[in-house]
Design a protein around this motif. Sequence first.
Motif: not given
Length: 134
Positions: A64-72
Amino acid sequence: MKKQILAIDDSKAIRFLLQTVLGREYHVVTVPDGYSAMYYLSHRSQPDLIIADPQLPDMEHWELIQQLASSGLYGDIPLIVLSGLDHKETELKCLEHGVVKYFMKPFNPVDLMTAINELVQSSQVDKDLSTITG
């Protein structure tokens, strides 16, 4: 109007603590897992800050952290990690994903509140500046 915080943690006790401590100054929405967090984010207005545990029952560690951090869409929302994992791993993963603040469990709620206030203030200043320079 109160700033909004989305808190994601599978522990009922931690969600209750965050709601209680932060609820005086912020509108706090808590969810128990990554799926609920993504559903909330896609169906509601964006929060001013996200607090997340990297170890959730419905996702791989740090997913989830990776998804949030890399999300536009969500990458510009300040993110604080509350981790019960190894301290070194947490530090490295936070650096890897650009997370500027993290706390190890158990954490001091006063220190967390101070960090939240700083991040929300600096985020608001950034928004104001981008509106002016726009």
